[in-house]
Design a protein around this motif. Structure first.
Motif, short mmCIF file in Angstrom:
data_model
loop_
_atom_site.label_atom_id
_atom_site.label_comp_id
_atom_site.label_asym_id
_atom_site.label_seq_id
_atom_site.Cartn_x
_atom_site.Cartn_y
_atom_site.Cartn_z
N GLU A 1 0.74 -1.23 0.01
CA GLU A 1 0.04 0.09 -0.13
C GLU A 1 0.61 1.36 0.09
N HIS A 2 2.15 1.17 0.58
CA HIS A 2 3.06 2.19 0.65
C HIS A 2 3.83 2.49 -0.82
N GLY A 3 3.67 1.47 -1.72
CA GLY A 3 4.30 1.65 -3.04
C GLY A 3 5.40 0.55 -3.68
N ALA A 4 5.52 -0.40 -2.60
CA ALA A 4 6.37 -1.65 -2.91
C ALA A 4 5.80 -2.40 -3.96
N ASN A 5 6.45 -3.28 -4.74
CA ASN A 5 5.77 -4.28 -5.87
C ASN A 5 5.31 -5.54 -5.01
N LEU A 6 3.99 -5.98 -5.27
CA LEU A 6 3.59 -7.26 -4.42
C LEU A 6 4.27 -8.34 -5.15
N TYR A 7 4.56 -8.53 -6.24
CA TYR A 7 5.18 -9.71 -6.97
C TYR A 7 6.71 -9.66 -6.52
N GLN A 8 7.39 -8.57 -6.49
CA GLN A 8 8.77 -8.46 -5.83
C GLN A 8 8.80 -9.13 -4.34
N ILE A 9 8.04 -8.56 -3.66
CA ILE A 9 8.12 -8.89 -2.21
C ILE A 9 7.93 -10.67 -2.18
N SER B 1 0.89 -16.84 -11.88
CA SER B 1 1.31 -15.98 -12.82
C SER B 1 0.72 -14.73 -12.26
N PRO B 2 1.35 -13.60 -12.50
CA PRO B 2 1.11 -12.13 -11.86
C PRO B 2 -0.16 -11.72 -12.74
N ASP B 3 -1.01 -10.92 -12.20
CA ASP B 3 -2.20 -10.49 -12.66
C ASP B 3 -2.24 -8.99 -12.82
N PRO B 4 -2.01 -8.47 -14.20
CA PRO B 4 -2.06 -7.21 -14.18
C PRO B 4 -3.16 -6.32 -13.44
N GLU B 5 -4.56 -6.89 -13.39
CA GLU B 5 -5.50 -6.26 -12.96
C GLU B 5 -5.43 -6.05 -11.42
N LEU B 6 -4.47 -6.60 -10.74
CA LEU B 6 -4.34 -6.41 -9.47
C LEU B 6 -4.15 -4.94 -8.88
N LYS B 7 -3.37 -4.20 -9.94
CA LYS B 7 -3.02 -2.84 -9.73
C LYS B 7 -4.33 -1.99 -9.16
N LYS B 8 -5.41 -2.23 -9.71
CA LYS B 8 -6.68 -1.54 -9.30
C LYS B 8 -7.23 -1.90 -7.88
N TYR B 9 -6.97 -3.03 -7.75
CA TYR B 9 -7.39 -3.42 -6.27
C TYR B 9 -6.25 -2.88 -5.13
#
Length: 594
Positions: A369-377, A450-458
């Motif tokens: 929520e503070h800006g880190a990449n979910l999949y990178q974590i 696999s990563p989901d590009p739609e996750l960004k909106k959530y």
């Protein structure tokens, strides 16, 4: 040499490949198999052992028999060119599956030296390499885990009373779901007679799961058909409490519903004999609440299994201030009988394991929520050595369980929780994890993530609800900071668990983290790893983040006290120096004799 790492599975061949597989996976081999593989020179019965060993020693001394004849055997070795290919393949497997470990590669080098240059050259190289590995952090960590695991069954004030465990021959399991059927499987595999109770639908499904669990062992060659049928005969399905009159123990394993569990325990008190142990598999609910409508608080205990219950090695035994020491000793004995490592803890929301790890996913949500990449974590945490990252884990266990558990901690520890709406938002859109093929990841028919590009909106919507803005420092967060910001809150909560007496020893939390969460054993467990960094460092980092991101990171008084005094979280590495010296002496003697 022992790796303790379980790093990989090499092709199941004979000769050199088989030997490397055994070393790199720490595979146990029985005597007859070892003889067939050429690893030992002879196998004798126990009553012949001393006499045979004495005679062999005399024969070696008088040169009638070569010293360690198996050392000079070459009949199990492939030609040199083929052997080099095997070593090359082994190194590739190791680097891929154990990227954080160096000692498996050293083992391969030692074996190769022995194959190429002869056994004595291999032994000298082993002696030299041993000195380097001996003082490495990995060696210290694995020795700590070895002794910590064996120390979990020693509970001050309980196991030192001289109490003998009572025999638990017949066990009832209430609930035919995944956990109930898994627990029933573990029990029948250990030759316990089991009654599985459920309603019409859940009972048939539960029996079917037990059957499938056992058939899987038959399919893999780990159980004969005859043994399968005998084991299944130990299981009986029932729909009422009529058969509970002579059970020695009951394990309740229904859904996490307080009212339902309370009613079950009232029924159990009425239906079971007075000596019967009344156990619950709850993972978060206070045991006093579950048993408050009974008069049997002295025999109520938590038996928290981990899913799948017949596979996972950890058993969290939860005691209340009322639980009888005899009942604790009994359950420790049952845990060993069903081949679990038992850890005795105190009673509170989440107990020790879930309580300790509740900040794990919360920290990851905060970072996102503070800006880190979910999949990178997830990628970084997996690289650190965990089986999977926090978001992949939530997908695996399911959003229903994750959200419900999270709410328990928000309600009970509001001052140090991070309330993210990210998981609830996904849940609202029926993205419930791997089971629905959509969660934080997308899943194909083989359940490959696999990563989901739609996750960004959530993420953006959750950020909006939380009222936080992107922190540029977290957008490209270094891997070291991702690991520390994810795990230091876990260490902090573990310190609270110790301070409150929920856990007896920090080493018990290390075993819980390794066996329950998959924390890498070569790092020694969560608390041992924390000590490698230092309590002062962890305290300072948490204090820094608490000023930036709030009370979620606020270090507790226990950690602050140890940081101020420079006291480690895991006090001493039990027997480390004496065991290491003994191992050194053995190896030096071995080389000297050659």
């Amino acid at each position: 040499m022992y790796t303790g790492s379980g790093t990989q599975r090499l092709p199941r061949l004979v000769g050199l490949s088989k030997s490397l597989e055994m070393m790199l996976t720490s595979k146990l081999v029985k005597g007859e198999e070892a003889l067939g593989l050429g690893l030992v020179d002879a196998v004798v019965s126990p009553n012949e052992l001393v006499a045979t060993a004495r005679q062999w020693a005399l024969d070696i001394l008088e040169r009638r028999r070569p010293w360690v004849a198996s050392l000079y055997r070459t009949d199990k070795l492939e030609p040199l060119g083929e052997a080099r290919e095997i070593f090359k393949s082994a190194r590739a497997h190791t680097k891929k599956q154990a990227p954080n470990l160096t000692h498996p590669l050293v083992y391969i080098d030692i074996v190769e030296e022995g194959v190429v240059s002869g056994p004595l050259a291999g032994l000298w190289k082993e002696a030299e390499a041993f000195q380097g590995l001996l003082h490495a952090d990995t060696c210290k960590s694995l020795i700590h885990i070895f002794f910590a695991q064996r120390g979990t069954s020693k509970v001050p004030g309980i196991t030192d009373r001289g109490l003998m465990p009572r025999q638990v021959r017949k066990v009832a399991v209430v609930g035919g779901g995944l956990m109930g059927s898994g627990i029933a499987t573990a029990l029948v595999l250990s030759n316990c007679s089991v009654i599985l109770k459920g309603n019409d639908k859940s009972l048939q499904a539960g029996i079917g799961r037990v059957k499938a669990n056992l058939q899987s062992r038959v399919k893999k060659g780990n159980m004969t058909q005859e043994k399968f049928e005998k084991t299944m005969s130990l299981l009986k399905g029932v729909r009422d409490y009529e058969s509970f009159k002579d059970v020695d123990m009951v394990i309740e394993a229904v859904i996490e519903n307080v009212l339902l569990k309370q009613q079950i325990f009232v029924d159990l008190e009425r239906s079971c004999p007075p000596h019967c142990i009344l156990a619950t598999n709850t993972s978060t609910i206070d045991l006093n609440l579950i048993g408050e409508k009974t008069r049997s608080q002295d025999r109520i205990i938590g038996a928290h299994f981990f899913s799948p219950a017949h596979v996972m090695p950890l058993l969290e035994i939860v005691r209340t201030q009322h639980t009888s020491p005899q009942v604790i000793v009994d359950l420790l004995h049952v845990g060993k009988k069903i081949k679990k490592t038992p850890v005795v803890v105190g009673n509170c929301t989440g107990f020790a394991f879930n309580r300790m790890f509740f900040p794990y996913t919360m920290a990851a949500m905060l970072l996102v929520e503070h800006g880190a990449n979910l999949y990178q974590i997830d990628k970084v945490i997996t690289k650190f050595g965990m089986p999977m990252g926090p978001f992949r884990l939530v997908d695996l266990i399911g959003f229903g369980v994750a959200v419900a558990t999270g709410l328990q901690f928000v309600q009970n520890f509001p001052e140090r929780t991070y309330k993210s709406m990210l998981a609830p938002l996904l849940q609202e859109d029926k993205r419930l994890g791997e089971a629905t093929r959509k969660g934080f990841y997308l899943y194909d028919e083989r359940r490959k993530a696999s990563p989901d590009p739609e996750l960004k909106k959530y993420v953006e919507k959750a950020r909006s609800i939380s009222g936080v803005s992107i922190d540029p420092k977290l957008v490209k967060l270094p891997e070291k900071d991702i690991v520390e910001m994810t795990f230091f809150p876990v260490v902090n909560e573990a310190c609270q668990v110790l301070d409150e007496g929920i856990a007896v020893k920090a080493a018990d939390l290390d075993i819980a983290s390794v066996m329950g969460m998959g924390f890498p054993p070569y790092r020694g467990g969560i608390m041992f790893w924390a000590d490698s960094l230092g309590s002062e460092y962890i305290y300072s980092r948490l204090e820094e983040w608490s000023l930036l991101y709030g009370g979620f990171f606020k270090p507790c008084a226990y950690l602050a006290n140890r940081a101020a005094k420079g006291i480690p979280l895991v006090r001493n590495l039990i027997f480390y120096n004496s065991r290491v010296m003994y191992a050194q002496t053995l190896l030096i003697r071995r080389v000297a004799i050659s």
